[in-house]
Motif scaffolding. Structure first.
Motif, PDB file in Angstrom:
ATOM      1  N   LEU A  31     113.226 -12.292  26.651  1.00  0.00           N
ATOM      2  CA  LEU A  31     114.147 -12.569  27.747  1.00  0.00           C
ATOM      3  C   LEU A  31     114.707 -13.972  27.574  1.00  0.00           C
ATOM      4  CD1 LEU A  31     115.266 -11.761  30.594  1.00  0.00           C
ATOM      5  CD2 LEU A  31     113.184 -12.768  31.556  1.00  0.00           C
ATOM      6  N   THR A  32     115.983 -14.146  27.923  1.00  0.00           N
ATOM      7  CA  THR A  32     116.617 -15.460  27.903  1.00  0.00           C
ATOM      8  C   THR A  32     117.166 -15.771  29.281  1.00  0.00           C
ATOM      9  OG1 THR A  32     117.216 -15.284  25.555  1.00  0.00           O
ATOM     10  CG2 THR A  32     118.403 -16.914  26.877  1.00  0.00           C
ATOM     11  N   LEU A  33     116.783 -16.917  29.821  1.00  0.00           N
ATOM     12  CA  LEU A  33     117.303 -17.405  31.086  1.00  0.00           C
ATOM     13  C   LEU A  33     118.143 -18.658  30.826  1.00  0.00           C
ATOM     14  CD1 LEU A  33     114.050 -17.168  33.232  1.00  0.00           C
ATOM     15  CD2 LEU A  33     115.943 -15.538  33.204  1.00  0.00           C
ATOM     16  N   HIS A  34     119.023 -18.983  31.774  1.00  0.00           N
ATOM     17  CA  HIS A  34     119.863 -20.166  31.629  1.00  0.00           C
ATOM     18  C   HIS A  34     119.606 -21.116  32.795  1.00  0.00           C
ATOM     19  CE1 HIS A  34     121.903 -17.345  28.917  1.00  0.00           C
ATOM     20  NE2 HIS A  34     122.310 -18.437  28.284  1.00  0.00           N
ATOM     21  N   ILE A  35     119.347 -22.370  32.452  1.00  0.00           N
ATOM     22  CA  ILE A  35     119.015 -23.377  33.463  1.00  0.00           C
ATOM     23  C   ILE A  35     119.835 -24.637  33.194  1.00  0.00           C
ATOM     24  CG2 ILE A  35     116.683 -22.451  33.672  1.00  0.00           C
ATOM     25  CD1 ILE A  35     115.691 -24.915  32.140  1.00  0.00           C
ATOM     26  N   PRO A  36     119.952 -25.530  34.204  1.00  0.00           N
ATOM     27  CA  PRO A  36     120.672 -26.787  33.975  1.00  0.00           C
ATOM     28  C   PRO A  36     120.079 -27.582  32.817  1.00  0.00           C
ATOM     29  CG  PRO A  36     120.343 -26.434  36.307  1.00  0.00           C
ATOM     30  CD  PRO A  36     119.538 -25.382  35.609  1.00  0.00           C
ATOM     31  N   HIS A  37     120.959 -28.193  32.033  1.00  0.00           N
ATOM     32  CA  HIS A  37     120.536 -28.898  30.831  1.00  0.00           C
ATOM     33  C   HIS A  37     119.941 -30.263  31.136  1.00  0.00           C
ATOM     34  CE1 HIS A  37     120.691 -30.853  26.882  1.00  0.00           C
ATOM     35  NE2 HIS A  37     120.816 -29.646  26.359  1.00  0.00           N
ATOM     36  N   ASP A  38     120.348 -30.870  32.249  1.00  0.00           N
ATOM     37  CA  ASP A  38     119.899 -32.225  32.525  1.00  0.00           C
ATOM     38  C   ASP A  38     118.490 -32.242  33.100  1.00  0.00           C
ATOM     39  OD1 ASP A  38     120.561 -30.999  34.878  1.00  0.00           O
ATOM     40  OD2 ASP A  38     121.546 -32.743  35.760  1.00  0.00           O
ATOM     41  N   ALA A  39     117.909 -33.414  33.163  1.00  0.00           N
ATOM     42  CA  ALA A  39     116.560 -33.563  33.717  1.00  0.00           C
ATOM     43  C   ALA A  39     116.606 -33.388  35.230  1.00  0.00           C
ATOM     44  CB  ALA A  39     115.998 -34.926  33.362  1.00  0.00           C
ATOM     45  N   PRO A  40     115.562 -32.812  35.825  1.00  0.00           N
ATOM     46  CA  PRO A  40     115.568 -32.607  37.271  1.00  0.00           C
ATOM     47  C   PRO A  40     115.421 -33.919  38.028  1.00  0.00           C
ATOM     48  CG  PRO A  40     113.430 -32.058  36.360  1.00  0.00           C
ATOM     49  CD  PRO A  40     114.327 -32.337  35.192  1.00  0.00           C
ATOM     50  N   ILE A  47     120.674 -24.578  43.650  1.00  0.00           N
ATOM     51  CA  ILE A  47     121.594 -24.479  42.529  1.00  0.00           C
ATOM     52  C   ILE A  47     122.724 -23.552  42.959  1.00  0.00           C
ATOM     53  CG2 ILE A  47     121.905 -23.790  40.121  1.00  0.00           C
ATOM     54  CD1 ILE A  47     118.972 -24.435  39.645  1.00  0.00           C
ATOM     55  N   GLU A  48     123.863 -24.116  43.246  1.00  0.00           N
ATOM     56  CA  GLU A  48     124.998 -23.343  43.724  1.00  0.00           C
ATOM     57  C   GLU A  48     125.690 -22.635  42.559  1.00  0.00           C
ATOM     58  OE1 GLU A  48     125.500 -23.102  46.822  1.00  0.00           O
ATOM     59  OE2 GLU A  48     124.750 -24.904  47.818  1.00  0.00           O
ATOM     60  N   SER A  49     126.383 -21.547  42.861  1.00  0.00           N
ATOM     61  CA  SER A  49     127.137 -20.851  41.826  1.00  0.00           C
ATOM     62  C   SER A  49     128.244 -21.728  41.254  1.00  0.00           C
ATOM     63  CB  SER A  49     127.736 -19.561  42.403  1.00  0.00           C
ATOM     64  OG  SER A  49     128.576 -19.851  43.510  1.00  0.00           O
ATOM     65  N   SER A  50     128.677 -22.731  42.032  1.00  0.00           N
ATOM     66  CA  SER A  50     129.737 -23.638  41.581  1.00  0.00           C
ATOM     67  C   SER A  50     129.189 -24.896  40.914  1.00  0.00           C
ATOM     68  CB  SER A  50     130.611 -24.042  42.772  1.00  0.00           C
ATOM     69  OG  SER A  50     129.814 -24.666  43.777  1.00  0.00           O
ATOM     70  N   ASP A  51     127.882 -24.946  40.661  1.00  0.00           N
ATOM     71  CA  ASP A  51     127.253 -26.115  40.058  1.00  0.00           C
ATOM     72  C   ASP A  51     127.933 -26.440  38.721  1.00  0.00           C
ATOM     73  OD1 ASP A  51     125.461 -27.956  38.818  1.00  0.00           O
ATOM     74  OD2 ASP A  51     123.831 -27.202  40.077  1.00  0.00           O
ATOM     75  N   PRO A  52     128.478 -27.648  38.571  1.00  0.00           N
ATOM     76  CA  PRO A  52     129.228 -27.967  37.346  1.00  0.00           C
ATOM     77  C   PRO A  52     128.361 -28.342  36.156  1.00  0.00           C
ATOM     78  CG  PRO A  52     129.221 -29.861  38.808  1.00  0.00           C
ATOM     79  CD  PRO A  52     128.499 -28.762  39.547  1.00  0.00           C
ATOM     80  N   ARG A  53     127.051 -28.477  36.327  1.00  0.00           N
ATOM     81  CA  ARG A  53     126.204 -28.930  35.232  1.00  0.00           C
ATOM     82  C   ARG A  53     126.172 -27.911  34.091  1.00  0.00           C
ATOM     83  NH1 ARG A  53     120.572 -30.061  37.980  1.00  0.00           N
ATOM     84  NH2 ARG A  53     121.188 -28.167  39.086  1.00  0.00           N
ATOM     85  N   PRO A  54     126.188 -28.395  32.847  1.00  0.00           N
ATOM     86  CA  PRO A  54     126.068 -27.465  31.715  1.00  0.00           C
ATOM     87  C   PRO A  54     124.698 -26.799  31.714  1.00  0.00           C
ATOM     88  CG  PRO A  54     125.877 -29.736  30.973  1.00  0.00           C
ATOM     89  CD  PRO A  54     126.293 -29.799  32.412  1.00  0.00           C
ATOM     90  N   LEU A  55     124.644 -25.589  31.149  1.00  0.00           N
ATOM     91  CA  LEU A  55     123.408 -24.824  31.102  1.00  0.00           C
ATOM     92  C   LEU A  55     122.857 -24.771  29.685  1.00  0.00           C
ATOM     93  CD1 LEU A  55     124.435 -21.782  33.344  1.00  0.00           C
ATOM     94  CD2 LEU A  55     123.281 -23.882  34.052  1.00  0.00           C
ATOM     95  N   ARG A  56     121.556 -24.577  29.607  1.00  0.00           N
ATOM     96  CA  ARG A  56     120.919 -24.343  28.316  1.00  0.00           C
ATOM     97  C   ARG A  56     120.064 -23.094  28.400  1.00  0.00           C
ATOM     98  NH1 ARG A  56     115.452 -25.615  28.302  1.00  0.00           N
ATOM     99  NH2 ARG A  56     114.742 -27.142  29.871  1.00  0.00           N
ATOM    100  N   PRO A  57     119.944 -22.366  27.288  1.00  0.00           N
ATOM    101  CA  PRO A  57     119.118 -21.149  27.303  1.00  0.00           C
ATOM    102  C   PRO A  57     117.642 -21.471  27.141  1.00  0.00           C
ATOM    103  CG  PRO A  57     120.104 -21.435  25.147  1.00  0.00           C
ATOM    104  CD  PRO A  57     120.645 -22.562  26.014  1.00  0.00           C
ATOM    105  N   VAL A  58     116.813 -20.648  27.782  1.00  0.00           N
ATOM    106  CA  VAL A  58     115.367 -20.715  27.612  1.00  0.00           C
ATOM    107  C   VAL A  58     114.909 -19.352  27.108  1.00  0.00           C
ATOM    108  CG1 VAL A  58     113.136 -21.075  28.723  1.00  0.00           C
ATOM    109  CG2 VAL A  58     115.128 -22.411  29.464  1.00  0.00           C
ATOM    110  N   ALA A  59     114.430 -19.312  25.887  1.00  0.00           N
ATOM    111  CA  ALA A  59     113.954 -18.069  25.284  1.00  0.00           C
ATOM    112  C   ALA A  59     112.499 -17.842  25.657  1.00  0.00           C
ATOM    113  CB  ALA A  59     114.119 -18.105  23.771  1.00  0.00           C
ATOM    114  N   LEU A  60     112.168 -16.600  26.015  1.00  0.00           N
ATOM    115  CA  LEU A  60     110.834 -16.258  26.495  1.00  0.00           C
ATOM    116  C   LEU A  60     110.338 -14.993  25.820  1.00  0.00           C
ATOM    117  CD1 LEU A  60     112.173 -16.657  30.045  1.00  0.00           C
ATOM    118  CD2 LEU A  60     110.272 -18.093  29.318  1.00  0.00           C
ATOM    119  N   TYR A  61     109.012 -14.868  25.694  1.00  0.00           N
ATOM    120  CA  TYR A  61     108.419 -13.638  25.194  1.00  0.00           C
ATOM    121  C   TYR A  61     107.341 -13.180  26.174  1.00  0.00           C
ATOM    122  CZ  TYR A  61     104.827 -16.843  23.389  1.00  0.00           C
ATOM    123  OH  TYR A  61     103.856 -17.806  23.268  1.00  0.00           O
TER     124      TYR A  61
END
Length: 332
Positions: A31-40, A47-61
């Protein structure tokens, strides 16, 4: 619980009819999820649907999965004990007066007795009560009013219900944990999917999903932690409004990374918080249907308006570990 310092409550409509209607969607092995790339940041945020922050993928098994083709007590994955210290099931559920419920006055106001076919209550022989039913790959945890003939042996509890934990079979540090379920409603109805540390301590606690029975479609996602230096317990979380959550299956999940905890509805990130310093031990999963609460808003104590029987329907529960390559990408 003591008053908490960091408390945030808000509402967010989730629209995903395709996911809701696809009731028997399988859990992928990867499974791959997408989360904000920056540090929390320091505080939890939506996390709004209009959140402008870039996303990064998180690969999971996938590391744990139950799609409930057989009863939960047959699979070896679950035990029907209330969460607590690792030794608690043997001591608290041994029968006799030690099993008397004290939640209503001393703790959080629950009015159910968690039972299973081997539970004896005040008696000396198993009562044969089974709150779990499996049909067509769907697990139902059923809460029902205590039969009058069993009231005395069941400590005059208002309801009998069920709880399942992976306390003995599975725990994990970091990763993604998910339930696909319908959220039941009614006065006093309190379904939940949550996690506790395997060392038996509290907190930490991650509430992946809690339902407020008197507020149909209201789903709560909360993080609880203790500040090591002061011992003060804090929590932070949000309410989300999920359309037809009591009629349709939806995915509710949490991604626990080294630096943050992120909550998901239908695999879309909806809130995040910096991982508390006290989140050090692996956690196990808990799913239950409580009845009655004195502190958790929107549930209330059971009364004549409460359903005589209510079902918490669960399609599947899964856990995933983070692929190391995702952590390498995040570090860049």
């Amino acid at each position: 619980m003591a008053a908490k310092i960091l408390i945030a409550v808000s509402f967010l409509a989730i629209a995903s009819p395709a996911a809701a209607q696809d009731e028997l969607a399988p859990a992928p092995i990867e499974l791959t999820l997408h989360i904000p790339h920056d540090a929390p940041g320091e505080r939890c945020i939506r996390i709004e649907s209009s959140d402008p922050r870039p996303l990064r993928p998180v690969a999971l098994y996938r590391t744990f999965h139950d799609d409930f083709d057989v009863g939960p007590l047959q699979s070896g994955r679950w035990v029907p004990h209330y969460a607590g210290a690792v030794t608690m099931p043997e001591s608290f559920y041994g029968g006799g007066d030690a099993s008397a419920p004290e939640h209503k006055n001393r703790y959080n106001g629950e009015q159910e007795i968690y039972v299973d076919p081997t539970y004896r209550g005040r008696g000396t022989i198993p009562l044969g009560l089974d709150p779990f039913r499996v049909k067509n790959g769907i697990l139902s945890i059923i809460a029902s009013r205590t039969p009058p003939a069993l009231k005395q042996v069941l400590f005059n509890g208002e309801y009998i219900s069920g709880i399942l934990t992976t306390q003995r079979s599975f725990s994990q540090k970091y990763g993604y944990f998910e339930i696909r379920a319908k959220i039941p409603v009614g006065v006093g109805v309190w379904p939940a999917f949550w996690m506790l540390a395997n060392d038996g301590g509290w907190p930490p606690e991650i509430d992946v999903m809690e339902g407020r029975g008197q507020r149909p479609g209201d789903v709560v996602m909360t993080t609880h932690w203790r500040i090591p230096a002061t011992g003060v317990v804090e929590h932070c979380g949000f309410d989300f409004s999920v359309a037809n959550a009591w009629m349709d299956f939806h995915d509710y999940g949490v991604l626990w990374e080294r630096d943050r905890v992120i909550y998901f509805i239908d695999r879309k990130a909806v809130s995040e918080i910096k991982a508390p310093a006290s989140f050090e031990d692996p956690m196990y999963m808990i799913v239950n249907l409580a009845m009655g609460s004195k502190d958790f808003g929107g549930v209330g104590f059971v009364d004549v308006c409460s359903p005589d029987k209510v079902e918490f329907q669960i399609d599947r529960i899964s856990a995933y570990q983070i692929d190391p390559r995702s952590e390498e990408t995040a570090a860049k």
